[in-house]
Scaffold this motif. Structure first.
Motif, mmCIF file in Angstrom:
data_model
loop_
_atom_site.group_PDB
_atom_site.id
_atom_site.type_symbol
_atom_site.label_atom_id
_atom_site.label_comp_id
_atom_site.label_asym_id
_atom_site.label_seq_id
_atom_site.Cartn_x
_atom_site.Cartn_y
_atom_site.Cartn_z
ATOM 1 N N ASN A 176 0.845 -1.192 0.000
ATOM 2 C CA ASN A 176 0.000 0.000 0.000
ATOM 3 C C ASN A 176 0.879 1.239 0.000
ATOM 4 O OD1 ASN A 176 -2.680 -1.384 0.484
ATOM 5 N ND2 ASN A 176 -1.567 -2.039 2.300
ATOM 6 N N ALA A 177 0.472 2.237 -0.743
ATOM 7 C CA ALA A 177 1.121 3.534 -0.726
ATOM 8 C C ALA A 177 0.191 4.490 0.017
ATOM 9 C CB ALA A 177 1.407 4.025 -2.138
ATOM 10 N N GLY A 178 0.174 4.348 1.331
ATOM 11 C CA GLY A 178 -0.781 5.101 2.127
ATOM 12 C C GLY A 178 -2.080 4.337 2.241
ATOM 13 N N ALA A 179 -3.059 4.972 2.847
ATOM 14 C CA ALA A 179 -4.338 4.307 3.076
ATOM 15 C C ALA A 179 -5.199 4.248 1.825
ATOM 16 C CB ALA A 179 -5.103 5.028 4.186
ATOM 17 N N ALA A 180 -4.860 4.995 0.781
ATOM 18 C CA ALA A 180 -5.739 5.106 -0.377
ATOM 19 C C ALA A 180 -5.296 4.289 -1.577
ATOM 20 C CB ALA A 180 -5.871 6.575 -0.797
ATOM 21 N N VAL A 181 -4.059 3.780 -1.599
ATOM 22 C CA VAL A 181 -3.518 3.133 -2.794
ATOM 23 C C VAL A 181 -3.009 1.737 -2.435
ATOM 24 C CG1 VAL A 181 -1.837 3.274 -4.662
ATOM 25 C CG2 VAL A 181 -2.836 5.362 -3.738
ATOM 26 N N GLY A 182 -3.469 0.748 -3.185
ATOM 27 C CA GLY A 182 -2.952 -0.606 -3.077
ATOM 28 C C GLY A 182 -2.417 -1.052 -4.425
ATOM 29 N N TYR A 183 -1.339 -1.834 -4.426
ATOM 30 C CA TYR A 183 -0.703 -2.209 -5.687
ATOM 31 C C TYR A 183 -0.110 -3.606 -5.589
ATOM 32 C CZ TYR A 183 3.630 -1.191 -3.212
ATOM 33 O OH TYR A 183 4.651 -1.199 -2.298
ATOM 34 N N LYS A 184 0.123 -4.201 -6.768
ATOM 35 C CA LYS A 184 0.783 -5.498 -6.873
ATOM 36 C C LYS A 184 1.390 -5.596 -8.263
ATOM 37 C CE LYS A 184 -0.022 -10.495 -6.537
ATOM 38 N NZ LYS A 184 -1.035 -11.552 -6.301
ATOM 39 N N VAL A 185 2.688 -5.896 -8.343
ATOM 40 C CA VAL A 185 3.405 -6.027 -9.604
ATOM 41 C C VAL A 185 4.276 -7.269 -9.514
ATOM 42 C CG1 VAL A 185 4.988 -4.964 -11.241
ATOM 43 C CG2 VAL A 185 3.430 -3.526 -9.920
ATOM 44 N N GLY A 186 4.182 -8.134 -10.512
ATOM 45 C CA GLY A 186 4.955 -9.360 -10.451
ATOM 46 C C GLY A 186 5.308 -9.916 -11.813
ATOM 47 N N LEU A 187 6.289 -10.820 -11.825
ATOM 48 C CA LEU A 187 6.719 -11.541 -13.009
ATOM 49 C C LEU A 187 6.350 -13.010 -12.858
ATOM 50 C CD1 LEU A 187 10.317 -10.019 -13.337
ATOM 51 C CD2 LEU A 187 8.277 -9.300 -14.579
ATOM 52 N N PHE A 188 6.173 -13.711 -13.984
ATOM 53 C CA PHE A 188 5.864 -15.127 -13.924
ATOM 54 C C PHE A 188 6.551 -15.855 -15.077
ATOM 55 C CE2 PHE A 188 2.464 -13.125 -16.359
ATOM 56 C CZ PHE A 188 2.389 -13.931 -17.491
ATOM 57 N N TYR A 189 6.787 -17.129 -14.845
ATOM 58 C CA TYR A 189 7.413 -17.996 -15.849
ATOM 59 C C TYR A 189 6.763 -19.369 -15.744
ATOM 60 C CZ TYR A 189 10.894 -20.939 -18.186
ATOM 61 O OH TYR A 189 11.516 -21.842 -18.996
ATOM 62 N N LYS A 190 6.238 -19.872 -16.880
ATOM 63 C CA LYS A 190 5.534 -21.153 -16.866
ATOM 64 C C LYS A 190 6.082 -22.058 -17.966
ATOM 65 C CE LYS A 190 1.146 -19.081 -15.379
ATOM 66 N NZ LYS A 190 -0.298 -18.914 -15.707
ATOM 67 N N ASN A 210 -5.229 -0.275 -7.120
ATOM 68 C CA ASN A 210 -6.523 0.222 -6.659
ATOM 69 C C ASN A 210 -6.295 1.528 -5.911
ATOM 70 O OD1 ASN A 210 -8.648 -1.993 -7.179
ATOM 71 N ND2 ASN A 210 -6.930 -3.129 -6.325
ATOM 72 N N VAL A 211 -7.020 2.553 -6.320
ATOM 73 C CA VAL A 211 -6.904 3.872 -5.707
ATOM 74 C C VAL A 211 -8.271 4.259 -5.168
ATOM 75 C CG1 VAL A 211 -6.290 6.282 -6.046
ATOM 76 C CG2 VAL A 211 -5.086 4.506 -7.325
ATOM 77 N N ARG A 212 -8.325 4.532 -3.889
ATOM 78 C CA ARG A 212 -9.582 4.957 -3.256
ATOM 79 C C ARG A 212 -9.304 6.266 -2.524
ATOM 80 N NH1 ARG A 212 -14.315 2.338 -2.137
ATOM 81 N NH2 ARG A 212 -15.572 3.135 -0.433
ATOM 82 N N VAL A 213 -9.494 7.370 -3.240
ATOM 83 C CA VAL A 213 -9.212 8.678 -2.667
ATOM 84 C C VAL A 213 -10.184 8.992 -1.541
ATOM 85 C CG1 VAL A 213 -9.034 11.138 -3.167
ATOM 86 C CG2 VAL A 213 -8.240 9.462 -4.846
ATOM 87 N N SER A 214 -11.438 8.644 -1.721
ATOM 88 C CA SER A 214 -12.461 8.875 -0.712
ATOM 89 C C SER A 214 -13.623 7.945 -1.023
ATOM 90 C CB SER A 214 -12.918 10.343 -0.730
ATOM 91 O OG SER A 214 -13.584 10.642 -1.949
ATOM 92 N N GLU A 215 -14.691 8.073 -0.235
ATOM 93 C CA GLU A 215 -15.896 7.308 -0.513
ATOM 94 C C GLU A 215 -16.539 7.725 -1.821
ATOM 95 O OE1 GLU A 215 -17.228 4.795 1.058
ATOM 96 O OE2 GLU A 215 -15.709 4.719 2.627
ATOM 97 N N ALA A 216 -16.139 8.897 -2.319
ATOM 98 C CA ALA A 216 -16.765 9.421 -3.530
ATOM 99 C C ALA A 216 -15.975 9.135 -4.796
ATOM 100 C CB ALA A 216 -16.972 10.932 -3.400
ATOM 101 N N PHE A 217 -14.740 8.628 -4.684
ATOM 102 C CA PHE A 217 -13.932 8.418 -5.891
ATOM 103 C C PHE A 217 -13.039 7.199 -5.701
ATOM 104 C CE2 PHE A 217 -9.929 8.982 -8.208
ATOM 105 C CZ PHE A 217 -10.419 9.054 -9.500
ATOM 106 N N SER A 218 -13.067 6.301 -6.683
ATOM 107 C CA SER A 218 -12.198 5.127 -6.667
ATOM 108 C C SER A 218 -11.773 4.815 -8.088
ATOM 109 C CB SER A 218 -12.907 3.923 -6.046
ATOM 110 O OG SER A 218 -14.028 3.552 -6.827
#
Length: 587
Positions: free
Chosen positions: A400-414, A452-460
């Motif tokens: 999380n980048a603060g309470a309003a931003v969640g992120y996930k970045v990854g690599l994969f090999y199959k 995912n960015v949730r600035v407030s209850e009014a904007f996501s």
């Protein structure tokens, strides 16, 4: 006489006083001698004078009165409003952020709508109320559309279902039963059927009236989970069962029943657990039938602390019931390490599995499969293969980048075998067959990310990105699989009565496998396979709703706002710009 009598009296008093003083002096002398005998001789150098510093002096005369006051019993009055203390500094008044949707006091709603392309929509949802411990309800939906550019370009969808949820003292039960139906036509037209060259394959009557196709899906789900308790070392468990009956408008049918469970026991700093499942599926097509069963057993041990979680285990996977049986053992290793708790975490893992090839999931993605799928054209037998993920290695960062931003970045090999792909039927361009690349060294690698960015209850705002590269053994391309897919969505509350939402989907260019005769290529053998490129496309949709009252709302939604007649599958253009509007009612 009086004088003499007075003088004699004073003399006696003086004598008595002197006698008392003499007696006191004698007692004092005796006490001093007593002290000397016990403590020794004391020499007095000077008189003791107590001196207090100014800081500890009490400059107030004490009150020597000792009157105890009566303390009455106190009574408090709790005010139902904030007190305003006039001290010159007032408490800041915090303005409430409007909710993403206006408050609706009921749990049921109905929606109807109409639009271009003869669009009709009806939807209803009913539940018992806000009791989280007991939820019972049902839903139904109807949607139909009919294109105007191509004959037979129409779609319809119906859904109906019942659900329930009960939270008991020790367990939670969930269940759902329902019916889904999706209908369309084989309306795809190759260039040769559009007047470039005569079509030697498709009968004239089918060109004028594309054949109907529909899929029926009856399903049931059930789940049992143990509730969380104050004792973390108590055994936790879960059990899940689901089954479905799936079939098309012809003879193809797929029936499946799956049962899975989990046991987990915490012992000090680690967990010991077991995942087990059995998936039993039977497939019937063109008067032939076969089985496709998968059994899994996954024991594991998990070490978990405040900032780390390590899972070590193995997956035993057995495939049986069909023409071939396979038994495999795969690693099941997962690591989650918090570098900065709640902000940055590293994750990595290695696993493997047999991914079920299901007619139900394939038809939901591509409804234009042949009426009798999974028939091997070489042997004319019903054959189905599951994709085998021999190794699936992944890793990346999340947090999380603060309470309003969640992120996930990854690599994969199959590394996979028996990769299922779509290809045009050699005898009919409006049908699709399922083909497999059975190479042992098929490689897939890439990158995926979520935000995912949730600035407030009014904007996501949310987004997802997948970039993958395929290196296959036998097939020239990964047919109909784009290298890049991007999806984004947003929700914005303008006021308590107006809100908007939007979605964006980007699909990179794809390669399709077809035949020369369908492309009107007369300079080569009509039966030769050729590769066709499908251009990239962007699909943008947006909606607006106005809540007139707490019970009644008016909405409008536009799809494919760029009005692009793109193709997700070759020869099947999608509808252009379409709009639907109507009302919804809560009750």
């Amino acid at each position: 006489m009086f004088k003499y009598t007075l003088l004699i009296g004073l003399g006696f008093c003086s004598l008595a006083s002197f006698a008392q003083e003499e007696e006191k002096e004698q007692q004092k002398t005796e006490k001093q001698e007593d002290v000397k005998g016990n403590l020794g001789e004391i020499d007095v150098v000077r008189d003791y004078k107590p001196i207090l510093a100014d800081a500890v002096k009490i400059r107030q005369s004490p009150d020597l009165t000792n009157n105890r006051k009566y303390l009455s019993k106190l009574h408090y009055t709790v005010f139902d409003r904030k007190l305003d203390i006039n001290t010159g500094t007032h408490r800041l008044e915090i303005k409430e952020i409007p909710t993403s949707r206006p408050e609706v006091l009921t749990n049921n709603y109905a929606k109807i709508g109409v639009g271009n392309f003869n669009t009709l929509l009806g939807e209803v949802y009913i539940s018992n109320g806000e009791d989280q411990a007991m939820q019972v309800g049902g839903f139904a939906k109807f949607l139909s559309q009919k294109g105007s550019d191509l004959d037979g370009q129409n779609f319809n969808e119906q859904k109906i279902g019942l659900f329930g949820r009960s939270v008991l003292d020790q367990i939670t039960l969930n269940g759902e039963i329902g019916f889904n139906r999706y209908g369309t036509r084989y309306y795809g037209l190759a260039p040769s059927q559009q007047g470039l060259t005569p079509d030697p394959v498709t009968p004239p009557q089918e060109q004028n009236s594309p054949l109907k196709q529909h899929y029926n899906d009856i399903y049931i789900k059930g789940e049992l989970n143990s509730n969380a308790t104050d004792d973390p070392e108590l055994l936790s468990y879960s059990l899940k069962a689901d089954g479905y009956l799936f079939g098309n408008a012809f003879s193809a049918k797929e029936n499946s029943f799956a049962l899975s469970g989990n046991l987990n026991k915490k012992i000090n700093a680690f967990n010991v657990g077991l995942n087990a499942s059995g998936d039993f599926t039977s497939l019937k097509s063109a008067d032939q039938s076969t089985g496709n069963h998968i059994a899994r057993l996954n024991p594991y041990i998990r070490f978990q602390g405040n900032n780390y979680k390590i899972t070590l285990g193995a997956a035993l996977v057995s495939e049986f019931g069909g023409d071939e049986s396979r038994n495999n053992i795969f690693p099941a290793v997962d690591l989650d390490l918090a570098l900065v708790p709640e902000y940055i975490s590293l994750y990595a893992g290695v696993k493997g599995d047999a991914v079920k090839t299901s007619y139900r999931s394939l038809a939901n993605e591509n409804p234009y499969l042949s009426e009798t799928p999974f028939i091997d054209t070489a042997t004319n037998n019903l054959v189905i293969h599951n994709m085998l993920e021999k190794i699936n290695a992944y890793g990346g960062i999340k947090g999380n980048a603060g309470a309003a931003v969640g992120y996930k970045v990854g690599l994969f090999y199959k590394k996979v075998s028996d990769l299922p792909l779509y290809a045009i039927n050699p005898t009919n361009p409006s049908r699709y067959d399922l083909i497999y690349d059975r190479g042992e060294k098929n490689t897939i690698y890439g990158l995926e990310g979520d935000i995912n960015v949730r600035v407030s209850e009014a904007f996501s705002l949310g987004g997802n990105l997948i970039f993958n590269e395929y290196d296959l053994d036998h097939e020239a391309e990964a047919w109909f699989i784009p290298k890049l897919r991007l999806a984004a969505n947003t929700r914005i509350n303008i006021s308590k009565k107006v809100y908007i939402d939007g979605e964006l989907f980007f699909n990179d260019a794809m390669k399709a496998k077809t035949y020369a005769q369908y492309e009107g290529l007369t300079d080569m053998d009509p039966s030769n396979a050729v590769t066709v490129s499908l251009p990239a496309f962007v699909d943008i949709s947006a909606g607006l709703e106005y809540r007139a009252t707490k019970q009644i709302g008016v909405y409008v939604r536009g799809n494919n706002l760029l009005n692009k007649s793109y193709q997700r599958f070759l020869y099947y253009p999608r509808l252009g710009f379409n709009v639907i509007g109507g009302i919804n009612v809560s009750f």
